[in-house]
Design an enzyme around this catalytic site. Structure first.
Site, PDB file in Angstrom:
ATOM      1  N   CYS A  43       0.682  -0.764  -0.309  1.00 32.27           N
ATOM      2  CA  CYS A  43      -0.236   0.318   0.093  1.00 32.27           C
ATOM      3  C   CYS A  43       1.250   1.162   0.115  1.00 32.27           C
ATOM      4  O   CYS A  43       2.348   1.324  -0.586  1.00 32.27           O
ATOM      5  CB  CYS A  43      -1.098   0.085   0.985  1.00 32.27           C
ATOM      6  SG  CYS A  43       0.000  -0.249   2.666  1.00 32.27           S
ATOM      7  N   ARG A  44       0.666   2.241   0.312  1.00 32.83           N
ATOM      8  CA  ARG A  44       1.321   3.036   0.632  1.00 32.83           C
ATOM      9  C   ARG A  44       2.535   3.482   1.308  1.00 32.83           C
ATOM     10  O   ARG A  44       3.295   3.895   1.670  1.00 32.83           O
ATOM     11  CB  ARG A  44       0.570   4.620   0.740  1.00 32.83           C
ATOM     12  CG  ARG A  44       1.700   6.102   0.698  1.00 32.83           C
ATOM     13  CD  ARG A  44       0.875   7.012   0.731  1.00 32.83           C
ATOM     14  NE  ARG A  44       2.501   8.224   0.837  1.00 32.83           N
ATOM     15  CZ  ARG A  44       1.620   9.432   0.958  1.00 32.83           C
ATOM     16  NH1 ARG A  44       1.401  10.358   0.896  1.00 32.83           N
ATOM     17  NH2 ARG A  44       3.274  10.082   1.203  1.00 32.83           N
TER      18      ARG A  44
END
Length: 108
Positions: free
Chosen positions: A60-61
């Protein structure tokens, strides 16, 4: 609960399946070339798109959503590893990025 492995970006093998669980707008702006994109909230309804016999490197981030996604996938009998530091780390490591909007790829 089974143990969840966390790997660094540099430990992802060539040709590995990378599962990006970020939102659509984040994906469009910049992602790993060849990665699969299934936003976290769509994972339960789209799990059939994943191969349970394949190691999934979930990103994800920064690592929070991917941790939850990988944990859930492992609970469903899949082989999933959380990518520490997420796409921020991917960028810092100098890994290639692509975008879907014709602009220079960025991590949002």
């Amino acid at each position: 609960m089974s143990h969840l492995d966390t790997v660094k970006v540099s430990e992802i093998p060539d040709g590995a399946t990378i599962l990006d669980v970020r939102e659509d707008y984040e994906w469009v702006a910049g992602h790993a070339e060849g990665a699969l994109h299934i936003p976290l909230d769509q994972l339960p309804s789209r799990i059939d798109e994943l191969d349970p016999d394949e190691d999934l490197y979930v990103i994800c981030r920064t690592g929070g959503r991917s941790f939850r996604a990988a944990q859930w996938l492992v609970g469903q009998g899949y082989s999933a590893l959380n990518v520490a530091g997420g796409m921020d780390q991917w960028l810092e490591t100098g890994m290639p990025l692509v975008s879907d909007n014709g602009l220079k790829p960025v991590i949002l």
